[in-house]
Motif scaffolding. Structure first.
Motif, mmCIF file in Angstrom:
data_model
loop_
_atom_site.group_PDB
_atom_site.id
_atom_site.type_symbol
_atom_site.label_atom_id
_atom_site.label_comp_id
_atom_site.label_asym_id
_atom_site.label_seq_id
_atom_site.Cartn_x
_atom_site.Cartn_y
_atom_site.Cartn_z
ATOM 1 N N HIS A 138 25.074 14.531 20.758
ATOM 2 C CA HIS A 138 24.876 15.586 21.536
ATOM 3 C C HIS A 138 26.266 16.779 22.042
ATOM 4 C CE1 HIS A 138 20.889 13.931 21.241
ATOM 5 N NE2 HIS A 138 20.994 13.130 22.088
ATOM 6 N N ILE B 55 26.500 20.495 22.907
ATOM 7 C CA ILE B 55 25.878 21.644 22.712
ATOM 8 C C ILE B 55 27.740 23.064 22.734
ATOM 9 C CG2 ILE B 55 24.616 24.140 24.328
ATOM 10 C CD1 ILE B 55 23.743 21.483 25.902
ATOM 11 N N ARG C 272 22.122 29.244 21.845
ATOM 12 C CA ARG C 272 22.195 27.823 22.212
ATOM 13 C C ARG C 272 22.060 27.548 20.971
ATOM 14 N NH1 ARG C 272 20.746 24.127 27.191
ATOM 15 N NH2 ARG C 272 21.384 22.348 26.242
ATOM 16 N N THR D 186 31.485 23.351 18.560
ATOM 17 C CA THR D 186 30.975 22.447 19.714
ATOM 18 C C THR D 186 32.608 22.055 20.675
ATOM 19 O OG1 THR D 186 31.000 20.835 19.012
ATOM 20 C CG2 THR D 186 29.406 21.487 19.194
ATOM 21 N N ASP E 2 22.164 23.444 19.743
ATOM 22 C CA ASP E 2 22.128 21.908 20.908
ATOM 23 C C ASP E 2 22.206 20.650 18.922
ATOM 24 O OD1 ASP E 2 21.480 22.581 22.845
ATOM 25 O OD2 ASP E 2 19.363 23.107 22.010
ATOM 26 N N THR E 3 23.568 20.832 19.055
ATOM 27 C CA THR E 3 23.896 19.811 17.797
ATOM 28 C C THR E 3 23.476 18.238 18.477
ATOM 29 O OG1 THR E 3 26.415 18.880 17.849
ATOM 30 C CG2 THR E 3 25.468 21.343 17.206
ATOM 31 N N ARG E 4 23.282 17.554 17.410
ATOM 32 C CA ARG E 4 23.042 16.077 17.030
ATOM 33 C C ARG E 4 23.809 15.296 16.277
ATOM 34 N NH1 ARG E 4 17.227 13.437 17.975
ATOM 35 N NH2 ARG E 4 16.696 15.861 17.308
#
Length: 139
Positions: free
Chosen positions: A90, A92, A75, A107, A77-79
């Motif tokens: 955000h 994913i 997984r 994404t 997770d990006t910001r």
């Protein structure tokens, strides 16, 4: 006749030095074993994520490397921080990779940016990868 009161029995200290040494040795053995064996989950390593505007949508993409000796799901997770927006965006993504392999991820586009925000400078683009553990009962 003299009566002597029996001497009070000597109490042993509850925690003796041998107990402390045994507890420390056990703790060090557990820590050493964990460090040597490590996690049985494969680890993922990210290759530089990129953030870009594609039309009105903000998309993050990159690659992940499975450094483990077994197949794994990851997984990501990006910001993303965009100039003019108070909060980070955000997103994913998921990637499923075979043992010791690499693959791309992307994404879903962030399409909810108001018109004045689309095309603004991307201030930061950060991603983090985590291994998804298999369902319990499976290896």
């Amino acid at each position: 006749m003299t009566t002597h009161a029996p001497a009070a029995p000597r109490r042993q200290p509850r925690l003796q030095a041998e107990h402390v040494v045994a507890a420390i040795a056990a703790a060090l053995a557990i820590v050493g074993f964990t460090a040597a064996v490590g996690s049985d989950l494969p680890q993922g390593r990210l290759v530089k994520p990129t953030c870009a505007w594609r039309g009105p949508g903000l998309v993050v993409s990159g690659a992940v490397i499975n450094t483990g000796m077994s197949d794994a799901q990851f997984r990501i997770d990006t910001r993303i921080r965009v100039a003019g927006r108070a909060h980070a965006v955000h997103r994913i993504a998921f990637a499923e990779l075979g043992a010791v392999s690499a693959g791309r991820w992307t994404t879903p586009p962030y399409r909810y940016a108001r018109k004045g925000l689309v095309g603004n400078a991307i201030v930061s683009c950060v991603a983090r990868v985590r291994t998804i553990p298999p369902p319990s009962g499976e290896d």
